[in-house]
Every structure is written in C-alpha cells, then in structure tokens.
Design a protein around this motif. Structure first.
Motif, PDB file in Angstrom:
ATOM      1  N   PRO A 160      23.840  38.424  40.235  1.00  0.00           N
ATOM      2  CA  PRO A 160      23.816  39.289  41.281  1.00  0.00           C
ATOM      3  C   PRO A 160      23.572  38.852  42.567  1.00  0.00           C
ATOM      4  CG  PRO A 160      21.747  39.404  39.861  1.00  0.00           C
ATOM      5  CD  PRO A 160      22.773  38.377  39.281  1.00  0.00           C
ATOM      6  N   LYS A 161      23.955  39.620  43.593  1.00  0.00           N
ATOM      7  CA  LYS A 161      23.663  39.060  45.126  1.00  0.00           C
ATOM      8  C   LYS A 161      22.197  39.244  45.196  1.00  0.00           C
ATOM      9  CE  LYS A 161      28.427  40.397  46.857  1.00  0.00           C
ATOM     10  NZ  LYS A 161      29.298  41.185  47.610  1.00  0.00           N
ATOM     11  N   ALA A 162      21.696  38.567  46.219  1.00  0.00           N
ATOM     12  CA  ALA A 162      20.223  38.556  46.664  1.00  0.00           C
ATOM     13  C   ALA A 162      19.915  39.943  46.763  1.00  0.00           C
ATOM     14  CB  ALA A 162      20.209  37.619  47.965  1.00  0.00           C
ATOM     15  N   GLY A 163      18.759  40.264  46.108  1.00  0.00           N
ATOM     16  CA  GLY A 163      18.150  41.411  46.371  1.00  0.00           C
ATOM     17  C   GLY A 163      18.695  42.929  45.548  1.00  0.00           C
ATOM     18  N   THR A 164      19.807  42.509  44.675  1.00  0.00           N
ATOM     19  CA  THR A 164      20.267  43.519  43.932  1.00  0.00           C
ATOM     20  C   THR A 164      19.963  43.377  42.423  1.00  0.00           C
ATOM     21  OG1 THR A 164      22.391  42.179  43.786  1.00  0.00           O
ATOM     22  CG2 THR A 164      22.166  43.598  45.628  1.00  0.00           C
ATOM     23  N   ALA A 165      19.145  42.374  41.862  1.00  0.00           N
ATOM     24  CA  ALA A 165      19.288  42.077  40.628  1.00  0.00           C
ATOM     25  C   ALA A 165      18.416  43.339  40.018  1.00  0.00           C
ATOM     26  CB  ALA A 165      18.393  40.899  40.279  1.00  0.00           C
ATOM     27  N   PRO A 166      18.661  43.892  38.775  1.00  0.00           N
ATOM     28  CA  PRO A 166      17.845  44.698  38.116  1.00  0.00           C
ATOM     29  C   PRO A 166      16.561  44.389  37.591  1.00  0.00           C
ATOM     30  CG  PRO A 166      19.683  44.081  36.724  1.00  0.00           C
ATOM     31  CD  PRO A 166      19.888  43.569  37.821  1.00  0.00           C
ATOM     32  N   SER A 167      16.337  43.230  37.379  1.00  0.00           N
ATOM     33  CA  SER A 167      15.030  42.647  37.108  1.00  0.00           C
ATOM     34  C   SER A 167      15.123  41.196  37.382  1.00  0.00           C
ATOM     35  CB  SER A 167      14.978  42.826  35.500  1.00  0.00           C
ATOM     36  OG  SER A 167      15.776  41.901  34.624  1.00  0.00           O
ATOM     37  N   ASN A 168      13.982  40.376  36.886  1.00  0.00           N
ATOM     38  CA  ASN A 168      13.982  38.996  37.216  1.00  0.00           C
ATOM     39  C   ASN A 168      14.077  38.351  35.649  1.00  0.00           C
ATOM     40  OD1 ASN A 168      11.447  39.707  36.115  1.00  0.00           O
ATOM     41  ND2 ASN A 168      10.406  37.665  37.372  1.00  0.00           N
ATOM     42  N   LEU A 169      14.530  39.072  34.663  1.00  0.00           N
ATOM     43  CA  LEU A 169      14.566  38.374  33.326  1.00  0.00           C
ATOM     44  C   LEU A 169      16.130  38.081  33.075  1.00  0.00           C
ATOM     45  CD1 LEU A 169      12.814  38.192  30.755  1.00  0.00           C
ATOM     46  CD2 LEU A 169      13.778  40.374  30.037  1.00  0.00           C
ATOM     47  N   ALA A 170      16.023  36.689  33.245  1.00  0.00           N
ATOM     48  CA  ALA A 170      17.652  35.808  33.052  1.00  0.00           C
ATOM     49  C   ALA A 170      17.814  35.584  31.641  1.00  0.00           C
ATOM     50  CB  ALA A 170      17.307  34.777  34.215  1.00  0.00           C
ATOM     51  N   VAL A 171      19.300  35.444  31.814  1.00  0.00           N
ATOM     52  CA  VAL A 171      19.633  35.000  30.436  1.00  0.00           C
ATOM     53  C   VAL A 171      20.078  33.726  30.387  1.00  0.00           C
ATOM     54  CG1 VAL A 171      21.799  35.213  28.753  1.00  0.00           C
ATOM     55  CG2 VAL A 171      20.870  37.221  30.062  1.00  0.00           C
ATOM     56  N   ILE A 172      19.521  32.865  29.436  1.00  0.00           N
ATOM     57  CA  ILE A 172      19.905  31.417  29.324  1.00  0.00           C
ATOM     58  C   ILE A 172      20.642  30.996  28.143  1.00  0.00           C
ATOM     59  CG2 ILE A 172      17.736  30.923  30.743  1.00  0.00           C
ATOM     60  CD1 ILE A 172      17.538  29.678  27.128  1.00  0.00           C
ATOM     61  N   GLY A 173      21.036  29.878  27.894  1.00  0.00           N
ATOM     62  CA  GLY A 173      22.231  29.367  27.062  1.00  0.00           C
ATOM     63  C   GLY A 173      21.903  29.296  25.440  1.00  0.00           C
ATOM     64  N   ARG A 174      21.221  30.690  24.837  1.00  0.00           N
ATOM     65  CA  ARG A 174      21.028  30.734  23.590  1.00  0.00           C
ATOM     66  C   ARG A 174      21.645  32.354  23.176  1.00  0.00           C
ATOM     67  NH1 ARG A 174      20.825  26.275  24.434  1.00  0.00           N
ATOM     68  NH2 ARG A 174      19.236  24.656  23.635  1.00  0.00           N
ATOM     69  N   TYR A 175      22.522  32.646  22.385  1.00  0.00           N
ATOM     70  CA  TYR A 175      23.035  33.901  21.871  1.00  0.00           C
ATOM     71  C   TYR A 175      23.444  33.935  20.591  1.00  0.00           C
ATOM     72  CZ  TYR A 175      24.675  33.144  26.972  1.00  0.00           C
ATOM     73  OH  TYR A 175      24.739  32.901  28.023  1.00  0.00           O
ATOM     74  N   ILE A 176      22.976  35.299  20.187  1.00  0.00           N
ATOM     75  CA  ILE A 176      23.424  35.397  18.790  1.00  0.00           C
ATOM     76  C   ILE A 176      24.438  36.940  18.840  1.00  0.00           C
ATOM     77  CG2 ILE A 176      22.839  36.554  16.487  1.00  0.00           C
ATOM     78  CD1 ILE A 176      20.221  35.106  16.798  1.00  0.00           C
ATOM     79  N   LEU A 177      25.679  36.824  18.496  1.00  0.00           N
ATOM     80  CA  LEU A 177      26.627  37.936  18.978  1.00  0.00           C
ATOM     81  C   LEU A 177      27.278  38.385  18.023  1.00  0.00           C
ATOM     82  CD1 LEU A 177      28.023  35.759  22.323  1.00  0.00           C
ATOM     83  CD2 LEU A 177      26.268  37.615  22.171  1.00  0.00           C
ATOM     84  N   SER A 178      27.821  39.717  17.934  1.00  0.00           N
ATOM     85  CA  SER A 178      28.569  40.225  17.063  1.00  0.00           C
ATOM     86  C   SER A 178      30.223  39.933  17.276  1.00  0.00           C
ATOM     87  CB  SER A 178      28.291  41.678  16.824  1.00  0.00           C
ATOM     88  OG  SER A 178      29.089  42.237  18.214  1.00  0.00           O
ATOM     89  N   PRO A 179      30.996  40.120  16.117  1.00  0.00           N
ATOM     90  CA  PRO A 179      32.374  39.742  16.372  1.00  0.00           C
ATOM     91  C   PRO A 179      33.228  40.891  17.355  1.00  0.00           C
ATOM     92  CG  PRO A 179      32.096  40.677  14.143  1.00  0.00           C
ATOM     93  CD  PRO A 179      30.531  40.314  14.867  1.00  0.00           C
ATOM     94  N   LYS A 180      32.289  42.010  17.564  1.00  0.00           N
ATOM     95  CA  LYS A 180      32.999  42.767  18.733  1.00  0.00           C
ATOM     96  C   LYS A 180      33.126  42.089  20.080  1.00  0.00           C
ATOM     97  CE  LYS A 180      31.886  47.195  18.743  1.00  0.00           C
ATOM     98  NZ  LYS A 180      31.364  48.431  18.672  1.00  0.00           N
ATOM     99  N   VAL A 181      32.236  40.978  20.505  1.00  0.00           N
ATOM    100  CA  VAL A 181      32.223  40.645  21.748  1.00  0.00           C
ATOM    101  C   VAL A 181      33.364  39.594  21.672  1.00  0.00           C
ATOM    102  CG1 VAL A 181      31.087  38.693  23.097  1.00  0.00           C
ATOM    103  CG2 VAL A 181      29.622  40.314  21.754  1.00  0.00           C
ATOM    104  N   MET A 182      34.015  39.233  20.708  1.00  0.00           N
ATOM    105  CA  MET A 182      35.338  38.513  20.628  1.00  0.00           C
ATOM    106  C   MET A 182      36.366  39.508  21.033  1.00  0.00           C
ATOM    107  SD  MET A 182      35.389  35.244  20.452  1.00  0.00           S
ATOM    108  CE  MET A 182      34.435  33.920  19.486  1.00  0.00           C
ATOM    109  N   THR A 183      36.346  40.564  20.455  1.00  0.00           N
ATOM    110  CA  THR A 183      37.373  41.712  20.883  1.00  0.00           C
ATOM    111  C   THR A 183      37.053  42.126  22.339  1.00  0.00           C
ATOM    112  OG1 THR A 183      36.880  42.578  18.585  1.00  0.00           O
ATOM    113  CG2 THR A 183      38.174  44.088  20.229  1.00  0.00           C
ATOM    114  N   ASN A 184      36.098  42.065  22.901  1.00  0.00           N
ATOM    115  CA  ASN A 184      36.000  42.584  24.327  1.00  0.00           C
ATOM    116  C   ASN A 184      36.401  41.410  25.228  1.00  0.00           C
ATOM    117  OD1 ASN A 184      34.723  44.796  23.475  1.00  0.00           O
ATOM    118  ND2 ASN A 184      32.403  43.842  23.717  1.00  0.00           N
TER     119      ASN A 184
END
Length: 297
Positions: free
Chosen positions: A195-219
C-alpha cells in the motif's frame, strides 16, 4: 469440517538474486550459506518439521546447483566414511531427498510470486498446499510452518504468516485488513499488496509462509496483474476474503529478511551466536570489534 492435511509445499526459487551480485552470477542465492547451511536448507528443514512430504521447486535457468545440492554425493560420502567422520556424514545425509519426493518446475518468465506459484498447479491438484519463501529465515523454538499447520487444523481456509512492522515500512509488504483479532489468529477482511504510504489498513504484514487452498490456484488462473505489473499471490488470496476463508497467524519467532544484505548479515550474527560451538569465540570477536569502533570515535 476437519481441515485436510497439508503434505505439499512450493518453494519459489526462480529469482535472479541481483541484490547479491556478483556472488549470484554463478550460484543461486538460495545456496548462499547462513553460517554453514544454505538458505534453502533452513526452509526444507522447516517444511519437514511441519509434516511436508512433497517438495516442489519453481526454478529458472541457471539453478542446476540447487538441484545438485539435494542429490546424493557418493564420492563425498565414501571419503567421509573412510576418514571416520561419521558426524559430518550424518549432516550430509540431512541434505539428501528421497527419490520422488522432490520436483522441479520451470518459470520461463519473471511475472511475480503469484505466477511462480501458479506454475506448480498441476502438481498441487485439488489439495491444500504450503508456500515457503527461502529469503525469509525464521528462528523459532517451534518452526513457523509447524505452528501454522497446527493453527490451520482448527481454521481451515487460507492462512498467512504475519508480523507487526513499523507503519512507515508497510509499503514494502502485503498488509492485512483485520476483521476480527483473536490473538495469535486474526480473520482478514482484506489484503493490500504494498500500500502507498499512509494508506495501509494495519501494520500487520504478510511474510513468506502460506498455507493455501486449491481455490487460490483457480484465482491465479485469471492472470490478473497487480502491484508492479506482476501477478501477485496476495491478490489471489484476497479473492477468498469474501467467504471468510483468510486468516493471519502471528507466529512466535524472529524473522530475518535474507533477501537483503543487511538482513543476511543480521541473521549470520544471530545464528552464529546461537551455536554452542561458535558462540564464545564469535561473541568475543564482536565485543572486540565494538570496542575498537567506540575507541576510534
């Protein structure tokens, strides 16, 4: 309904590692060593601890050294046996992968993290899967992905590792828009990539570990371009928010950004000091260096 077990993991390792040139001119960044183990070994060990059985590497041209690293080395193993170096032989065996446990997929064009993950879609099929970015090395008593797998067993859906960052640094990350904060687990009502500076909805950032459903591949099949003109994994995960299927997990541990030189050096110091066989000598050296710097000021 009980969440399906996660047994497959994708490791996107197709990047050129330009921030570490000239070292990465001839060796993949993922083979660069943190103390005495390559970055990729930390990610593999973390995945194994979480119960991962199938390892999928998304690579590119010039990554053959990465493939060789996980192969058997009969001549080296024989030499260690003859020399009676059983401790080194055991360390070496930890780098070997069983036949059929590891697969390599080529990403022929650098089109973003989402595209790299999408390249592995046929090997994932209709199963949940993990994604680990080797640049993010996490020191934790219980490995980060193992923590997430245990939490995922309760939530299902999609889960991303998250950590608090300074507000001025949110523009460097995917950021969660928190709908419900349940402590270690948060339910997301949105996700924003860089997000652009000052527009972030929180300060909780995503880092490089994910568990994902196969629907993400469809997306990801839609090949929708996001921030930087790339296909962003964050965007494909965000498409699942409307169904209440996206969670952030505040992991317990210290994350090091080994994709940057400063982060790599910080991790080297931290991991060096954590080693009983190196701690005393290394700590004394650092103490002397700091004393010299102070004396020179």
């Amino acid at each position: 309904m009980k969440a399906k077990k996660v047994s497959k993991a994708i490791f996107p390792v197709a990047g050129l590692g330009t921030r570490f040139l000239p070292a990465t001119k001839s060796i993949p960044k993922e083979i660069m060593t943190l103390v005495d183990r390559p970055l990729i070994q930390y990610a593999i060990d973390e995945a194994r601890a979480a119960g991962i059985k199938e390892f999928i590497f998304v690579t590119s041209r010039g990554k053959s050294a990465l493939e060789d690293y996980f192969d058997n080395a009969p001549e080296l193993e024989s030499a260690l046996k003859k020399a009676g170096k059983e401790d080194l032989l055991e360390i070496l065996k930890e780098t070997n992968m069983d036949s059929g446990a590891i697969a390599y997929i080529r990403q022929n064009r650098p089109m973003g993290l989402g595209h790299a993950v999408w390249c592995a879609r046929r090997l994932i099929g209709n199963e949940p899967f993990a994604v680990l970015l080797p640049d993010d090395v996490i020191a934790a008593e219980k490995p980060c992905l193992q923590q997430m797998v245990e939490a995922y067993a309760e939530t299902g859906g999609n889960m991303v590792a998250a950590m608090e960052v300074a507000p001025e640094r949110t523009s460097s990350y995917g950021v969660l828009d928190v709908g419900e904060d349940m402590g270690a687990i948060v339910k997301a009502k949105g996700m924003v990539e860089k997000p652009k500076a000052g527009t972030a909805p929180s300060n909780l950032a995503v880092i490089g570990r994910y568990i994902l459903s196969p629907k993400v591949m469809t997306n990801l099949n839609r090949m929708k371009q996001g921030a930087g003109g790339e296909i962003q994994l964050t965007d494909a995960i965000a498409d699942e928010v409307a169904d209440g299927n996206v969670y952030g997990y505040r992991f317990r541990g210290q994350r090091y950004d080994c994709g940057s030189k400063a982060g790599f050096l910080q991790a080297t110091v931290a991991f060096g000091l954590s080693r009983p066989d190196l701690r005393d000598e290394f700590s004394a050296y650092l103490h002397d260096m700091i004393a010299l710097q102070k004396a020179a000021q």
